[in-house]
Design a protein around this motif. Structure first.
Motif, PDB file in Angstrom:
ATOM      1  N   UNK A   1     -36.491  -4.387  38.653  1.00  0.00           N
ATOM      2  CA  UNK A   1     -36.425  -3.479  39.807  1.00  0.00           C
ATOM      3  C   UNK A   1     -35.130  -3.725  40.573  1.00  0.00           C
ATOM      4  N   UNK A   2     -34.614  -2.638  41.163  1.00  0.00           N
ATOM      5  CA  UNK A   2     -33.341  -2.682  41.865  1.00  0.00           C
ATOM      6  C   UNK A   2     -33.514  -2.117  43.273  1.00  0.00           C
ATOM      7  N   UNK A   3     -33.009  -2.838  44.252  1.00  0.00           N
ATOM      8  CA  UNK A   3     -33.069  -2.435  45.648  1.00  0.00           C
ATOM      9  C   UNK A   3     -31.659  -2.510  46.230  1.00  0.00           C
ATOM     10  N   UNK A   4     -31.477  -2.081  47.459  1.00  0.00           N
ATOM     11  CA  UNK A   4     -30.153  -2.093  48.076  1.00  0.00           C
ATOM     12  C   UNK A   4     -29.580  -3.509  48.178  1.00  0.00           C
ATOM     13  N   UNK A   5     -30.421  -4.487  48.552  1.00  0.00           N
ATOM     14  CA  UNK A   5     -29.938  -5.844  48.794  1.00  0.00           C
ATOM     15  C   UNK A   5     -30.504  -6.888  47.839  1.00  0.00           C
ATOM     16  N   UNK A   6     -31.437  -6.494  46.998  1.00  0.00           N
ATOM     17  CA  UNK A   6     -32.132  -7.425  46.113  1.00  0.00           C
ATOM     18  C   UNK A   6     -32.260  -6.835  44.718  1.00  0.00           C
ATOM     19  N   UNK A   7     -32.408  -7.709  43.744  1.00  0.00           N
ATOM     20  CA  UNK A   7     -32.729  -7.300  42.388  1.00  0.00           C
ATOM     21  C   UNK A   7     -33.858  -8.208  41.899  1.00  0.00           C
ATOM     22  N   UNK A   8     -34.777  -7.630  41.139  1.00  0.00           N
ATOM     23  CA  UNK A   8     -35.869  -8.390  40.549  1.00  0.00           C
ATOM     24  C   UNK A   8     -35.616  -8.423  39.047  1.00  0.00           C
ATOM     25  N   UNK A   9     -35.567  -9.630  38.500  1.00  0.00           N
ATOM     26  CA  UNK A   9     -35.285  -9.833  37.087  1.00  0.00           C
ATOM     27  C   UNK A   9     -36.459 -10.526  36.416  1.00  0.00           C
ATOM     28  N   UNK A  10     -36.667 -10.247  35.146  1.00  0.00           N
ATOM     29  CA  UNK A  10     -37.642 -11.015  34.379  1.00  0.00           C
ATOM     30  C   UNK A  10     -37.031 -12.378  34.104  1.00  0.00           C
ATOM     31  N   UNK A  11     -37.772 -13.424  34.379  1.00  0.00           N
ATOM     32  CA  UNK A  11     -37.271 -14.774  34.115  1.00  0.00           C
ATOM     33  C   UNK A  11     -37.223 -14.957  32.600  1.00  0.00           C
ATOM     34  N   UNK A  12     -36.056 -15.332  32.039  1.00  0.00           N
ATOM     35  CA  UNK A  12     -35.925 -15.443  30.576  1.00  0.00           C
ATOM     36  C   UNK A  12     -36.856 -16.466  29.943  1.00  0.00           C
ATOM     37  N   UNK A  13     -37.236 -17.483  30.710  1.00  0.00           N
ATOM     38  CA  UNK A  13     -38.242 -18.427  30.248  1.00  0.00           C
ATOM     39  C   UNK A  13     -39.454 -18.271  31.166  1.00  0.00           C
TER      40      UNK A  13
ATOM     41  N   UNK B   1     -27.794 -22.853  40.275  1.00  0.00           N
ATOM     42  CA  UNK B   1     -27.352 -21.478  40.521  1.00  0.00           C
ATOM     43  C   UNK B   1     -27.269 -21.285  42.040  1.00  0.00           C
ATOM     44  N   UNK B   2     -26.054 -21.165  42.590  1.00  0.00           N
ATOM     45  CA  UNK B   2     -25.870 -21.300  44.034  1.00  0.00           C
ATOM     46  C   UNK B   2     -26.255 -20.118  44.915  1.00  0.00           C
ATOM     47  N   UNK B   3     -26.300 -18.910  44.385  1.00  0.00           N
ATOM     48  CA  UNK B   3     -26.567 -17.753  45.237  1.00  0.00           C
ATOM     49  C   UNK B   3     -28.057 -17.651  45.563  1.00  0.00           C
ATOM     50  N   UNK B   4     -28.361 -17.065  46.712  1.00  0.00           N
ATOM     51  CA  UNK B   4     -29.741 -16.998  47.187  1.00  0.00           C
ATOM     52  C   UNK B   4     -30.628 -16.287  46.169  1.00  0.00           C
ATOM     53  N   UNK B   5     -31.644 -17.001  45.721  1.00  0.00           N
ATOM     54  CA  UNK B   5     -32.612 -16.432  44.784  1.00  0.00           C
ATOM     55  C   UNK B   5     -33.886 -17.266  44.803  1.00  0.00           C
ATOM     56  N   UNK B   6     -34.965 -16.640  44.389  1.00  0.00           N
ATOM     57  CA  UNK B   6     -36.267 -17.284  44.259  1.00  0.00           C
ATOM     58  C   UNK B   6     -36.730 -17.181  42.813  1.00  0.00           C
ATOM     59  N   UNK B   7     -37.389 -18.218  42.346  1.00  0.00           N
ATOM     60  CA  UNK B   7     -38.157 -18.143  41.108  1.00  0.00           C
ATOM     61  C   UNK B   7     -39.561 -17.761  41.559  1.00  0.00           C
TER      62      UNK B   7
ATOM     63  N   UNK C   1     -37.350 -13.502  38.739  1.00  0.00           N
ATOM     64  CA  UNK C   1     -36.294 -13.979  39.633  1.00  0.00           C
ATOM     65  C   UNK C   1     -36.096 -12.892  40.674  1.00  0.00           C
ATOM     66  N   UNK C   2     -36.165 -13.259  41.943  1.00  0.00           N
ATOM     67  CA  UNK C   2     -35.883 -12.356  43.055  1.00  0.00           C
ATOM     68  C   UNK C   2     -34.560 -12.829  43.639  1.00  0.00           C
ATOM     69  N   UNK C   3     -33.497 -12.055  43.445  1.00  0.00           N
ATOM     70  CA  UNK C   3     -32.157 -12.504  43.811  1.00  0.00           C
ATOM     71  C   UNK C   3     -31.479 -11.559  44.792  1.00  0.00           C
ATOM     72  N   UNK C   4     -30.842 -12.156  45.784  1.00  0.00           N
ATOM     73  CA  UNK C   4     -30.035 -11.390  46.732  1.00  0.00           C
ATOM     74  C   UNK C   4     -28.746 -10.973  46.038  1.00  0.00           C
ATOM     75  N   UNK C   5     -28.325  -9.742  46.253  1.00  0.00           N
ATOM     76  CA  UNK C   5     -27.102  -9.234  45.637  1.00  0.00           C
ATOM     77  C   UNK C   5     -25.837  -9.771  46.301  1.00  0.00           C
ATOM     78  N   UNK C   6     -25.964 -10.335  47.474  1.00  0.00           N
ATOM     79  CA  UNK C   6     -24.795 -10.807  48.215  1.00  0.00           C
ATOM     80  C   UNK C   6     -24.240 -12.089  47.589  1.00  0.00           C
ATOM     81  N   UNK C   7     -23.120 -12.537  48.117  1.00  0.00           N
ATOM     82  CA  UNK C   7     -22.522 -13.794  47.674  1.00  0.00           C
ATOM     83  C   UNK C   7     -23.001 -14.977  48.512  1.00  0.00           C
ATOM     84  N   UNK C   8     -24.016 -14.773  49.352  1.00  0.00           N
ATOM     85  CA  UNK C   8     -24.534 -15.849  50.204  1.00  0.00           C
ATOM     86  C   UNK C   8     -25.080 -16.989  49.353  1.00  0.00           C
ATOM     87  N   UNK C   9     -24.775 -18.210  49.773  1.00  0.00           N
ATOM     88  CA  UNK C   9     -25.289 -19.392  49.087  1.00  0.00           C
ATOM     89  C   UNK C   9     -26.245 -20.190  49.989  1.00  0.00           C
ATOM     90  N   UNK C  10     -26.563 -19.648  51.145  1.00  0.00           N
ATOM     91  CA  UNK C  10     -27.551 -20.231  52.056  1.00  0.00           C
ATOM     92  C   UNK C  10     -28.421 -19.095  52.595  1.00  0.00           C
TER      93      UNK C  10
END
Length: 146
Positions: free
Chosen positions: A16-28, A86-92, A36-45
């Protein structure tokens, strides 16, 4: 997309794709439907995200949890913000359940239940399985994930 998002297989793993987030299938998959719920920004905090990203997070997590509840009926959903390698803001995002769950011949047991997720005990997906699970999850997603 930032390097963390690409490392988790974007665009091939996008659910799934949103304006500020992307949802990815975790490869494992430590459990079936792990994402994986990941922020599209370059934020690392986490506090460095823009207010609009925080606002959208409510919508994204509501969609995500609704989909996982229909697809795998978890007892709990764990959000792990590890960011060690993996430094950018994301959740497993790990749906948790006793025993196993399956779809289309892909079976995954929650080896850590009821304690911490067993991230070292995973089902590694091949490209066909990845595509199958993405299609399955998108079928539950509002607007097909787009």
């Amino acid at each position: 997309m930032n390097e963390t998002i690409r490392k988790f297989g974007y665009p091939a793993t996008m659910v799934a794709d949103y304006a500020h987030w992307v949802v990815l299938l975790r490869p494992t998959q430590p459990t079936l439907g792990s994402l994986i719920l990941a922020a599209k920004s370059d934020a690392t905090a986490f506090p460095d995200l823009k207010p609009k990203a925080f606002a959208e997070l409510a919508k994204v997590t509501a969609h995500l949890e609704g989909v996982l509840k229909k697809a795998v009926a978890p007892a709990k959903i764990n959000y792990l913000m590890l960011m060690m390698v993996d430094p950018h803001v994301h959740f497993h995002v790990i749906p948790r359940y006793e025993g196993g769950r399956g779809f289309g011949g892909i079976e995954v047991t929650d080896a850590g239940w009821p304690k911490m997720p067993a991230l070292g005990e995973v089902r590694e997906l091949n490209p066909e399985e990845t595509e199958k699970l993405i299609g399955w999850l998108r079928g539950w997603w509002p607007s097909g994930g787009r």
